[in-house]
Design an enzyme around this catalytic site. Structure first.
Site, mmCIF file in Angstrom:
data_model
loop_
_atom_site.group_PDB
_atom_site.id
_atom_site.type_symbol
_atom_site.label_atom_id
_atom_site.label_comp_id
_atom_site.label_asym_id
_atom_site.label_seq_id
_atom_site.Cartn_x
_atom_site.Cartn_y
_atom_site.Cartn_z
ATOM 1 C CB CYS A 113 10.036 -2.169 -3.594
ATOM 2 S SG CYS A 113 11.217 -2.044 -4.954
ATOM 3 C CG HIS A 425 8.066 -3.096 -7.769
ATOM 4 N ND1 HIS A 425 8.326 -2.215 -6.738
ATOM 5 C CD2 HIS A 425 6.858 -3.674 -7.477
ATOM 6 C CE1 HIS A 425 7.325 -2.247 -5.869
ATOM 7 N NE2 HIS A 425 6.433 -3.135 -6.294
#
Length: 477
Positions: A113, A425
């Site tokens: 990510c 994330h």
């Protein structure tokens, strides 16, 4: 690396490579390319049952030449009706992208990510895409190593694929070349790729593109990346103890927003970031001494990148810790007071024109104009339309008559959710040409309201801004 065959419906796919250092999800992405069956629909029979995305290849006992069976239906190809209305799904994929209003998402290939969010932010810069389009496969010079050349090509191809695809893209080639160029992004922990720092990925990718594009000679700009992102600084270095003082210049590709208990707003953090202490040898004292370095902006880029310095090394726990403090940032940023006196003088006329143009929009009467400009010769270029494919340097004066003003509009935010740079994330929030905002959470693009973008300012465990990218507002004289 082992080769297997895969039986799917009536087809037998031979010599399909499995990289056992990567997760089975990557293997499923390969099969998606070959069959059109999305990873979430694939049911692959292995020892012990169905193949899971996060399974350990070594525990599955898959052998060279083994035949695997896959079940799952491919996405249907919609045929355009011979008569009647034309629906969006009936259009060619390139036209679907235009009608959709945003580009495709990127599959997460296993803790990637950080890479996906970086790519989505940089992909939103049209001048960078234009420079890459002109970069050909055969233009590598002796000044650039082969992997840097390959990474520039992979970036170009990935940007092109994002622009043409409606469905999420698997950035496998780009990821492989990135790891080859920068092995730290290929670190493994328990046979899984580790999460990495998005700011490091951003910096390394821009550096490589700068080297490749500068050497190619294919771009209209001798140094496209510097012209687009480079911030020229003039530094005053002063030693209070000895009275020594010197001046130096440098180019950086991002400004730092330092965060302390005194910083509540981006502007305050930028002021802190332009001051620092350094220890070096003093010729007059004959020993090391503390010097104060104070910087001022002496040249403005077309795109201003700002990093929120949220991570620091915590000795007690021997890891990167995160500063969760809330730091507000605006949709429109004015950095005039951070500029050098010389640059301020050059910005005076463009800023006056900008104020007059904004006043006209509000129905206010424009103030008297300088003899250097006339109503017929002045036209404001909005942030959305001020850039062109050539991407000229954003100097206060240029051949095209486009002048920066010191005022910038927010066009992208890269956020981090979690307590450590090496976990959590990353997500990209990007403003589209239409003015709408899209949240790129890996392969899932989600429309967002503009008023919610500035709420990503921190203060908790939710997504908070780590990198902001602003686009210069220009006026034409």
């Amino acid at each position: 690396m082992i080769k297997v065959s895969v039986k799917w419906q009536k087809e037998l796919l031979k010599d399909v490579e499995i990289d056992t250092t990567q997760s089975p999800f990557v293997f499923k992405c390969q099969l998606f390319d070959l069959t059109g069956v999305p990873p979430e629909r694939q049911k692959i029979m292995v020892k012990g049952g169905l193949l899971k995305d996060d399974a350990d290849w070594s525990a599955l006992g898959v052998k060279q030449g083994q035949r695997l069976m896959m079940m799952g239906t491919a996405d249907e190809i919609v045929k355009a009706p011979e008569k009647g209305p034309v629906f969006m799904e009936d259009l060619p994929e390139e036209e679907q992208v235009v009608n959709l209003g945003h580009s495709a998402g990127l599959f997460n290939l296993g803790n990637t990510c950080y890479m996906n969010s970086t790519v989505q932010c940089l992909h939103s810069v049209p001048e960078l895409k234009s420079a890459l389009i002109k970069y050909s496969n055969s233009e590598r010079s002796n000044e650039v190593d082969q992997t840097s050349h390959m990474l520039a090509i992979a970036t170009r191809d990935l940007f092109n694929e994002l622009d043409k695809s409606v469905k999420a893209v698997a950035p496998m080639q780009f990821w492989m070349v990135l790891r080859k160029k920068y092995p730290q992004f290929g670190q493994l922990h328990n046979n899984f790729f580790m999460q990495q720092d998005a700011e490091e990925c951003w910096t390394q990718l821009l550096y490589t593109l700068s080297q490749s594009l500068r050497s190619s000679g294919s771009s209209d700009m001798p140094d496209a990346v510097k012209a687009l992102f480079g911030v020229d600084l003039v530094n005053r270095v002063h030693c209070q103890e000895s009275g020594e003082e010197s001046s130096e210049t440098e180019t950086v590709y991002s400004l730092k927003c330092h965060i302390s208990h005194e910083v509540n707003h981006l502007h305050e953090g930028l002021k802190h970031g332009l001051k620092s202490e350094l220890e070096k040898n003093s010729p007059s004292l004959g020993r090391s001494a503390i010097y104060l370095k104070e910087s001022r902006i002496n040249g403005l880029p077309r795109y201003l990148t700002i990093q929120f310095v949220r991570f620091f090394w915590k000795r007690e726990s021997n890891q990167k810790a995160k500063i969760l403090r809330k730091v507000d940032y605006p949709l429109q940023l004015d950095i005039y007071d951070l500029c050098s006196d010389d640059l301020k003088k050059k910005l005076e006329l463009p800023r006056k024109i900008l104020r007059d143009e904004e006043g006209k929009k509000l129905g206010l009467k424009a103030s008297g104009k300088s003899s250097a400009s006339k109503d017929d010769d002045v036209k404001m270029s909005e942030a959305e339309g001020s850039s062109n494919g050539g991407g000229e340097p954003s100097n206060p004066s240029s051949d095209e008559g486009s002048h920066v003003t010191g005022v910038y509009d927010l066009v992208a935010v890269l956020t981090h959710k979690g307590r450590s740079a090496d976990s959590g994330h990353y997500v990209a929030w990007v403003k589209q040409e239409s003015g709408k905002w899209i949240e790129y959470d890996d392969d899932n693009p989600i429309p967002q309201r503009e008023e919610d973008i500035t709420k990503l300012s921190g203060g908790g465990d939710w997504h908070m801004a780590y990198i902001c990218m602003y686009k210069a507002r220009h006026v034409s004289i």
